[in-house]
Design a protein around this motif. Structure first.
Motif, PDB file in Angstrom:
ATOM      1  N   ALA A   1      -1.900 -32.585 -46.943  1.00  0.00           N
ATOM      2  CA  ALA A   1      -2.617 -31.901 -48.017  1.00  0.00           C
ATOM      3  C   ALA A   1      -2.717 -32.783 -49.258  1.00  0.00           C
ATOM      4  CB  ALA A   1      -1.930 -30.585 -48.358  1.00  0.00           C
ATOM      5  N   ARG A   2      -1.664 -33.525 -49.568  1.00  0.00           N
ATOM      6  CA  ARG A   2      -1.708 -34.416 -50.740  1.00  0.00           C
ATOM      7  C   ARG A   2      -2.761 -35.505 -50.557  1.00  0.00           C
ATOM      8  NH1 ARG A   2       3.965 -33.725 -50.436  1.00  0.00           N
ATOM      9  NH2 ARG A   2       4.786 -32.553 -52.234  1.00  0.00           N
ATOM     10  N   ALA A   3      -2.801 -36.081 -49.365  1.00  0.00           N
ATOM     11  CA  ALA A   3      -3.773 -37.142 -49.107  1.00  0.00           C
ATOM     12  C   ALA A   3      -5.195 -36.610 -49.192  1.00  0.00           C
ATOM     13  CB  ALA A   3      -3.508 -37.762 -47.737  1.00  0.00           C
ATOM     14  N   LEU A   4      -5.439 -35.448 -48.618  1.00  0.00           N
ATOM     15  CA  LEU A   4      -6.777 -34.861 -48.655  1.00  0.00           C
ATOM     16  C   LEU A   4      -7.139 -34.431 -50.078  1.00  0.00           C
ATOM     17  CD1 LEU A   4      -9.271 -34.029 -47.074  1.00  0.00           C
ATOM     18  CD2 LEU A   4      -8.127 -31.871 -46.499  1.00  0.00           C
ATOM     19  N   ALA A   5      -6.177 -33.928 -50.820  1.00  0.00           N
ATOM     20  CA  ALA A   5      -6.424 -33.525 -52.205  1.00  0.00           C
ATOM     21  C   ALA A   5      -6.863 -34.704 -53.059  1.00  0.00           C
ATOM     22  CB  ALA A   5      -5.172 -32.880 -52.792  1.00  0.00           C
ATOM     23  N   ALA A   6      -6.319 -35.882 -52.777  1.00  0.00           N
ATOM     24  CA  ALA A   6      -6.720 -37.075 -53.521  1.00  0.00           C
ATOM     25  C   ALA A   6      -8.170 -37.443 -53.223  1.00  0.00           C
ATOM     26  CB  ALA A   6      -5.792 -38.239 -53.170  1.00  0.00           C
TER      27      ALA A   6
END
Length: 255
Positions: free
Chosen positions: A68-73
């Motif tokens: 989720a963090r990677a996609l949020a970036a």
């Protein structure tokens, strides 16, 4: 002359988890001097159905994964919101800055899995609403409850606002259906000049949902329930769920 009328049920209160939505609708109808009539179609905004069913998530309680963090970036969104979206999705269809299109667990292809902060109690954006877990089931239960309360079983549509390929702006679409045929396959019918239709398929449920959305509005109108009176779907078509609208992946030119 055939006529169809639409009117919003006035003075609907803010819906809370656990509320008997059908009972609230009947109460507000009676207060306005109205009654359900045979053949009525109720179009209900997804948000109030989700609230009544408790489909709310407090962002402070979300555990964010590395995915989720990677996609949020990539999409430039709150990682907690992205986590909520992923948790209620089957697959990510498209992602770029400002855009995250997924296949939501009920099968709808839409932005952010329908996860939304607007018109959710709190006003601080810290609580988000999800789509109903089973919108067709929700529509069927509301219809049954209305029949118990009034003796009339109207068709019930649950609508949501979705964007569309190639066109700007959102449009009300049906994500839950009970008591109505959502699609009318008109192949084999003939036009005014005798030409046989070979590919015409009308999405009755989406057209009704879009019409109701004009009255519902998109922001602070407070009109989440609209009654459509006078429209008669083709009598030879049986009722079916809204999931029948979903285009199979192998027929989807946009995946």
């Amino acid at each position: 002359m055939e006529t169809t009328t639409l009117f919003a049920i006035p003075q609907m209160p803010l819906i809370q988890p656990g509320d008997d939505l059908a009972a609230v609708i009947v109460d507000r109808l009676h207060a306005a001097g109205e009654r359900l009539q045979p053949g009525d179609i109720l179009v209900i905004a997804q948000k109030v159905v989700s609230k009544a069913e408790g489909r709310l998530v407090r962002l402070s309680e979300v555990q964010v994964t590395d995915e989720a963090r990677a996609l949020a970036a990539v999409v430039d969104k709150d990682p907690r919101v992205v986590q909520v979206i992923l948790d209620d999705s089957r697959d990510v269809i498209r992602s770029r800055r400002g855009l995250l299109v997924v296949e939501q667990k009920a099968g709808w292809i839409c932005a952010n899995a329908g996860v939304d902060r607007s018109n959710v109690a709190g006003g601080d954006g810290e609580v988000v609403a999800l789509l109903p877990e089973d919108p067709d089931g929700s529509a069927a239960r509301i219809r049954q409850r209305l029949a118990e309360l009034t003796g009339v079983a109207p068709a019930v549509l649950i609508n949501d606002s979705h964007g569309r390929p190639w066109r700007l702006g959102t449009v009300g679409v049906c994500i839950g259906c009970a008591g109505l045929p959502p699609l009318w396959n008109q192949r084999g019918l003939h036009d005014l000049f005798g030409y046989e239709l070979v590919s015409s398929e009308e999405c009755i449920a989406d057209e009704l949902a879009a019409a109701a959305s004009l009255l519902m509005g998109q922001s602070s109108e407070g009109r989440p329930v609209v009654i459509i009176r006078g429209y008669r779907p083709p009598s030879h078509l049986p009722p079916a769920p809204a999931r029948n609208i979903q285009r199979p992946a192998q027929m989807d030119a946009f995946r």
